[in-house]
Design a protein around this motif. Structure first.
Motif, PDB file in Angstrom:
ATOM      1  N   TRP A   1      -6.450   3.721  -4.583  1.00 36.63           N
ATOM      2  CA  TRP A   1      -6.596   2.297  -4.497  1.00 36.63           C
ATOM      3  C   TRP A   1      -6.095   1.732  -3.697  1.00 36.63           C
ATOM      4  CZ3 TRP A   1      -2.373  -0.366  -6.528  1.00 36.63           C
ATOM      5  CH2 TRP A   1      -1.373   0.893  -7.281  1.00 36.63           C
ATOM      6  N   GLU A   2      -5.150   1.556  -2.551  1.00 39.26           N
ATOM      7  CA  GLU A   2      -4.319   1.313  -1.614  1.00 39.26           C
ATOM      8  C   GLU A   2      -3.877   1.838  -0.652  1.00 39.26           C
ATOM      9  OE1 GLU A   2      -0.319  -0.793  -2.895  1.00 39.26           O
ATOM     10  OE2 GLU A   2       0.701   1.157  -3.299  1.00 39.26           O
ATOM     11  N   ASP A   3      -3.890   1.766   1.064  1.00 40.99           N
ATOM     12  CA  ASP A   3      -3.781   2.592   1.823  1.00 40.99           C
ATOM     13  C   ASP A   3      -2.187   2.691   1.642  1.00 40.99           C
ATOM     14  OD1 ASP A   3      -5.947   2.081   2.970  1.00 40.99           O
ATOM     15  OD2 ASP A   3      -4.876  -0.332   3.579  1.00 40.99           O
ATOM     16  N   PHE A   4      -1.855   3.880   1.904  1.00 37.20           N
ATOM     17  CA  PHE A   4      -0.503   4.556   1.924  1.00 37.20           C
ATOM     18  C   PHE A   4      -0.741   5.159   3.095  1.00 37.20           C
ATOM     19  CE2 PHE A   4       1.916   8.354   2.006  1.00 37.20           C
ATOM     20  CZ  PHE A   4       3.267   8.218   0.846  1.00 37.20           C
ATOM     21  N   ILE A   5       0.839   4.926   3.217  1.00 36.12           N
ATOM     22  CA  ILE A   5       1.398   4.565   4.967  1.00 36.12           C
ATOM     23  C   ILE A   5       3.192   5.594   5.007  1.00 36.12           C
ATOM     24  CG2 ILE A   5       2.056   3.599   7.878  1.00 36.12           C
ATOM     25  CD1 ILE A   5      -0.379   1.352   5.778  1.00 36.12           C
TER      26      ILE A   5
ATOM     27  N   ASN B   1       2.963  -1.993   2.464  1.00 36.63           N
ATOM     28  CA  ASN B   1       2.115  -2.874   3.319  1.00 36.63           C
ATOM     29  C   ASN B   1       1.649  -3.791   3.233  1.00 36.63           C
ATOM     30  OD1 ASN B   1       1.151  -0.425   2.149  1.00 36.63           O
ATOM     31  ND2 ASN B   1      -0.910  -0.802   1.308  1.00 36.63           N
ATOM     32  N   LYS B   2       2.699  -4.713   2.785  1.00 38.96           N
ATOM     33  CA  LYS B   2       2.639  -6.675   2.996  1.00 38.96           C
ATOM     34  C   LYS B   2       2.874  -6.514   4.676  1.00 38.96           C
ATOM     35  CE  LYS B   2       3.571 -10.472   0.714  1.00 38.96           C
ATOM     36  NZ  LYS B   2       4.966 -10.835   1.961  1.00 38.96           N
ATOM     37  N   GLY B   3       2.046  -7.169   5.581  1.00 43.92           N
ATOM     38  CA  GLY B   3       2.659  -7.793   7.111  1.00 43.92           C
ATOM     39  C   GLY B   3       2.456  -6.175   7.905  1.00 43.92           C
ATOM     40  N   SER B   4       1.970  -5.189   7.180  1.00 45.00           N
ATOM     41  CA  SER B   4       1.647  -3.846   7.973  1.00 45.00           C
ATOM     42  C   SER B   4       0.670  -4.027   9.066  1.00 45.00           C
ATOM     43  CB  SER B   4       1.594  -2.495   7.272  1.00 45.00           C
ATOM     44  OG  SER B   4       1.097  -1.656   8.335  1.00 45.00           O
ATOM     45  N   ARG B   5       1.448  -3.698  10.361  1.00 42.56           N
ATOM     46  CA  ARG B   5      -0.429  -3.405  11.811  1.00 42.56           C
ATOM     47  C   ARG B   5      -0.700  -2.256  11.440  1.00 42.56           C
ATOM     48  NH1 ARG B   5       3.819  -4.225  16.792  1.00 42.56           N
ATOM     49  NH2 ARG B   5       1.750  -3.710  17.827  1.00 42.56           N
ATOM     50  N   VAL B   6       0.248  -1.358  10.749  1.00 41.91           N
ATOM     51  CA  VAL B   6      -1.033  -0.048  10.068  1.00 41.91           C
ATOM     52  C   VAL B   6      -1.966  -0.420   9.533  1.00 41.91           C
ATOM     53  CG1 VAL B   6      -1.255   2.308   9.161  1.00 41.91           C
ATOM     54  CG2 VAL B   6       0.888   0.982  10.671  1.00 41.91           C
ATOM     55  N   VAL B   7      -1.889  -1.180   8.638  1.00 45.86           N
ATOM     56  CA  VAL B   7      -2.795  -2.003   7.365  1.00 45.86           C
ATOM     57  C   VAL B   7      -3.897  -2.570   7.933  1.00 45.86           C
ATOM     58  CG1 VAL B   7      -3.843  -2.576   4.984  1.00 45.86           C
ATOM     59  CG2 VAL B   7      -1.403  -1.807   5.368  1.00 45.86           C
TER      60      VAL B   7
ATOM     61  N   GLU C   1     -13.627   2.434   2.152  1.00 40.05           N
ATOM     62  CA  GLU C   1     -12.435   3.070   1.321  1.00 40.05           C
ATOM     63  C   GLU C   1     -11.115   2.720   1.976  1.00 40.05           C
ATOM     64  OE1 GLU C   1     -15.207   4.058   2.217  1.00 40.05           O
ATOM     65  OE2 GLU C   1     -16.259   5.522   0.532  1.00 40.05           O
ATOM     66  N   LYS C   2     -10.027   3.004   1.167  1.00 39.57           N
ATOM     67  CA  LYS C   2      -8.830   2.884   1.256  1.00 39.57           C
ATOM     68  C   LYS C   2      -7.983   4.198   2.189  1.00 39.57           C
ATOM     69  CE  LYS C   2      -8.217  -1.292  -0.523  1.00 39.57           C
ATOM     70  NZ  LYS C   2      -8.074  -2.094   0.171  1.00 39.57           N
ATOM     71  N   ALA C   3      -6.801   4.016   2.820  1.00 38.22           N
ATOM     72  CA  ALA C   3      -7.192   5.398   3.781  1.00 38.22           C
ATOM     73  C   ALA C   3      -5.118   5.925   3.411  1.00 38.22           C
ATOM     74  CB  ALA C   3      -6.604   5.311   4.646  1.00 38.22           C
ATOM     75  N   LYS C   4      -4.907   7.167   3.119  1.00 36.42           N
ATOM     76  CA  LYS C   4      -3.797   7.563   3.078  1.00 36.42           C
ATOM     77  C   LYS C   4      -3.724   8.180   5.089  1.00 36.42           C
ATOM     78  CE  LYS C   4      -0.475  11.897   1.540  1.00 36.42           C
ATOM     79  NZ  LYS C   4      -0.514  13.027   1.145  1.00 36.42           N
ATOM     80  N   VAL C   5      -2.705   7.447   5.392  1.00 35.47           N
ATOM     81  CA  VAL C   5      -1.696   7.794   6.600  1.00 35.47           C
ATOM     82  C   VAL C   5      -0.700   8.718   6.752  1.00 35.47           C
ATOM     83  CG1 VAL C   5      -1.292   6.663   8.849  1.00 35.47           C
ATOM     84  CG2 VAL C   5      -3.222   5.786   7.535  1.00 35.47           C
ATOM     85  N   VAL C   6      -0.530   9.458   7.662  1.00 33.09           N
ATOM     86  CA  VAL C   6       0.885  10.634   7.831  1.00 33.09           C
ATOM     87  C   VAL C   6       0.995  10.577   9.229  1.00 33.09           C
ATOM     88  CG1 VAL C   6       2.606  12.596   7.497  1.00 33.09           C
ATOM     89  CG2 VAL C   6       1.017  11.456   5.339  1.00 33.09           C
ATOM     90  N   SER C   7       1.969  10.277  10.010  1.00 37.73           N
ATOM     91  CA  SER C   7       2.530   9.598  11.324  1.00 37.73           C
ATOM     92  C   SER C   7       3.538  10.370  11.895  1.00 37.73           C
ATOM     93  CB  SER C   7       1.799   8.453  11.509  1.00 37.73           C
ATOM     94  OG  SER C   7       1.974   8.677  13.005  1.00 37.73           O
ATOM     95  N   VAL C   8       3.701  11.174  12.778  1.00 38.07           N
ATOM     96  CA  VAL C   8       5.510  11.716  12.976  1.00 38.07           C
ATOM     97  C   VAL C   8       5.395  11.509  14.490  1.00 38.07           C
ATOM     98  CG1 VAL C   8       5.942  12.982  11.363  1.00 38.07           C
ATOM     99  CG2 VAL C   8       4.332  14.540  13.725  1.00 38.07           C
ATOM    100  N   ASN C   9       6.206  10.829  15.170  1.00 40.28           N
ATOM    101  CA  ASN C   9       6.410  11.221  16.565  1.00 40.28           C
ATOM    102  C   ASN C   9       7.665  12.313  16.947  1.00 40.28           C
ATOM    103  OD1 ASN C   9       5.463   8.243  16.376  1.00 40.28           O
ATOM    104  ND2 ASN C   9       7.352   6.891  16.534  1.00 40.28           N
ATOM    105  N   ASN C  10       7.915  12.807  17.883  1.00 41.36           N
ATOM    106  CA  ASN C  10       8.274  13.938  18.090  1.00 41.36           C
ATOM    107  C   ASN C  10       9.135  13.319  19.325  1.00 41.36           C
ATOM    108  OD1 ASN C  10       7.434  13.303  21.201  1.00 41.36           O
ATOM    109  ND2 ASN C  10       7.576  15.593  21.453  1.00 41.36           N
ATOM    110  N   PHE C  11       9.367  11.620  19.112  1.00 40.63           N
ATOM    111  CA  PHE C  11      10.877  11.637  20.086  1.00 40.63           C
ATOM    112  C   PHE C  11      11.335  10.282  19.280  1.00 40.63           C
ATOM    113  CE2 PHE C  11       6.873   9.635  21.192  1.00 40.63           C
ATOM    114  CZ  PHE C  11       6.702   8.219  21.304  1.00 40.63           C
TER     115      PHE C  11
END
Ligand code: PMV
Length: 325
Positions: free
Chosen positions: A52-56, A65-71, A85-95
């Protein structure tokens, strides 16, 4: 649908510093970069009617989510793909993030490729690069393979990255010296707003096309020494513009300066190495592959260098099968 992408960060040899269109992120000048094998972002995106909402979540931390560049970026992909559709986003950096290693380039490139695939639409490499550019300018250069030119363009459709040479074109390395794990205090987006206040910016723009042509020529001819001289001078020129902006922007720390001075000294002693830096204290040192071991041992002994990351030229963003959730 769910999709996962991995994307490299990139190091610019001709820099992007200044926008002619802020909303579309159209740059004042074309730029040129190399994708980096050791600095990557991995991102999984799933669009689902049940959300029901984007999850980042980025590096294990839930993002507002408010003001998020990802959203905002997800909205761009949803609009292009014609989905709601809303999205689930999971992200990792190795640095480390926000220390001058361009995590927004790898981050937005991985997000673009994963979200586009998860949205189930077909995008060309050019479409993906145009989309990525709107998330973070330099991300458009992390989509194509190897050595990439960002065509500045005059419209959104004409401003995107193209591969000049594949990753195996030239056996060079970018050795990153992590000098400090602190975060920068002025973001790249904010810093770029002040570019026109520097009296040197018009001087830079007047000469930049010619410089870009020269770097392309030296890259095509694989002439390392004149190439290194030019890209180091280019980095210093961009920082001269930053330093002379109002307010003045100084992204270097004492550790950055110490490494810069050491690089010059090692060069005087006969080792062909050249530095470049972006908006942060960490420093990229370019060398031919045969020099990497010697450079690494010098950096290991250098004062204030906390970590060393060796990068080879890398392919661009692409899908992988291992999802993060
Ligand atoms: O794409 P951005 O908004 O993170 O800007 C990148 C700016 C520099 O890293 C300083 C230069 C460049 O071309 O990568």
């Amino acid at each position: 649908m769910k999709a996962t992408a991995i994307a490299p960060s990139n190091v610019a040899f001709i820099k992007y510093w200044g926008k002619k269109d802020v909303t579309l992120r159209l740059p004042e000048n074309g730029s040129l970069s190399m994708n980096l094998s050791g600095l990557t972002s991995t991102t999984t995106v799933e669009f689902h009617a049940d959300y029901w909402e984007d999850f980042i979540e980025i590096n294990g931390v839930r993002e507002e989510n408010k003001g998020s560049r990802v959203v905002l970026h997800l909205d761009r992909v949803r609009e292009s793909a014609g989905i709601k559709e809303k999205a689930k986003v999971v992200s990792v950096n190795n640095f480390p993030s926000d220390t001058g290693l361009s995590s927004s380039a790898s981050g937005f490139a991985a997000l673009t490729v994963a979200a586009a695939a998860a949205a189930g639409s077909t995008f060309t490499e050019k479409d993906l690069s145009i989309l990525a550019r709107q998330g973070s300018g330099s991300a458009c250069r992390s989509i194509p393979d190897g050595f990439v030119e960002w065509l500045d363009g005059v419209t959104s459709e004409t401003s995107y990255g193209v591969s000049l040479h594949p990753s195996n074109w030239w056996d060079i390395a970018d050795v990153v010296a992590v000098v400090n794990e602190g975060k920068k205090s002025v973001s790249t987006t904010k810093g770029m707003e002040f570019v026109t206040t520097s009296p040197f910016f018009p001087v830079r723009l007047a000469r930049i096309k010619e410089k870009l042509m020269k770097v392309k020529e030296l890259l095509a001819q694989k002439r390392f020494v004149p190439f290194g001289e030019l890209i180091e001078a280019e980095a210093l020129e961009m920082h001269a513009v930053m330093l002379t902006s109002t307010p003045s922007l100084m992204y270097w720390t004492p550790g950055t300066l110490r490494v810069m001075k050491s690089v010059k000294k090692w060069r005087d002693e006969g080792m062909p190495v050249y530095f470049t830096m972006n908006t942060g204290q960490d420093i990229h040192i370019l060398c031919e592959s045969k020099t990497v071991d010697e450079l690494k041992s010098k950096l290991a002994d250098a004062d204030g260098v906390r970590d060393i990351i060796v990068n080879k030229p890398a392919r661009g963003a692409h899908l992988i099968q291992d999802h993060l959730f």
